[in-house]
Design a protein around this motif. Sequence first.
Motif, PDB file in Angstrom:
ATOM      1  N   THR A 186       0.843  -1.197   0.000  1.00 54.81           N
ATOM      2  CA  THR A 186       0.000   0.000   0.000  1.00 54.81           C
ATOM      3  C   THR A 186       0.878   1.246   0.000  1.00 54.81           C
ATOM      4  O   THR A 186       2.100   1.158   0.147  1.00 54.81           O
ATOM      5  CB  THR A 186      -0.892   0.032   1.257  1.00 54.81           C
ATOM      6  N   ARG A 187       0.254   2.382  -0.103  1.00 57.34           N
ATOM      7  CA  ARG A 187       1.022   3.638  -0.048  1.00 57.34           C
ATOM      8  C   ARG A 187       1.684   3.796   1.314  1.00 57.34           C
ATOM      9  O   ARG A 187       2.768   4.352   1.436  1.00 57.34           O
ATOM     10  CB  ARG A 187       0.161   4.838  -0.396  1.00 57.34           C
ATOM     11  N   TYR A 188       1.041   3.277   2.374  1.00 53.29           N
ATOM     12  CA  TYR A 188       1.657   3.315   3.700  1.00 53.29           C
ATOM     13  C   TYR A 188       2.884   2.408   3.741  1.00 53.29           C
ATOM     14  O   TYR A 188       3.895   2.749   4.348  1.00 53.29           O
ATOM     15  CB  TYR A 188       0.655   2.902   4.786  1.00 53.29           C
ATOM     16  N   GLY A 189       2.777   1.264   3.093  1.00 53.39           N
ATOM     17  CA  GLY A 189       3.923   0.361   3.009  1.00 53.39           C
ATOM     18  C   GLY A 189       5.090   1.014   2.295  1.00 53.39           C
ATOM     19  O   GLY A 189       6.246   0.881   2.702  1.00 53.39           O
ATOM     20  N   ARG A 190       4.791   1.743   1.218  1.00 57.71           N
ATOM     21  CA  ARG A 190       5.855   2.456   0.485  1.00 57.71           C
ATOM     22  C   ARG A 190       6.466   3.564   1.346  1.00 57.71           C
ATOM     23  O   ARG A 190       7.673   3.784   1.319  1.00 57.71           O
ATOM     24  CB  ARG A 190       5.307   3.026  -0.815  1.00 57.71           C
TER      25      ARG A 190
END
Length: 86
Positions: A76-80
């Motif tokens: 996800t964008r949070y993971g990135r």
Amino acid sequence: MESVSLNEIANGLNVLSWDVLEYLNNHPSQSYSAIRVKFGFSQEKISKEMARLEGAVLVKVERDPNDNRSMVYNITRYGRSILKMK
């Protein structure tokens, strides 16, 4: 609902967490089986890790667009954002 910062999440990640996030960032839409084979851990260990990452909203599970019966994992964008902190 209590808010948790990305720094707190990053501090709680283990080596496998970081490795899975990097792998999914470089190789999107991976099946559970592909992730398990890549890292060579037991089904139980990978299952718990993926559930932990999904619970932290760092990865998401989606239907495989090429095979509606299968599921794939994506970062996800949070993971990135977490990866940028490493």
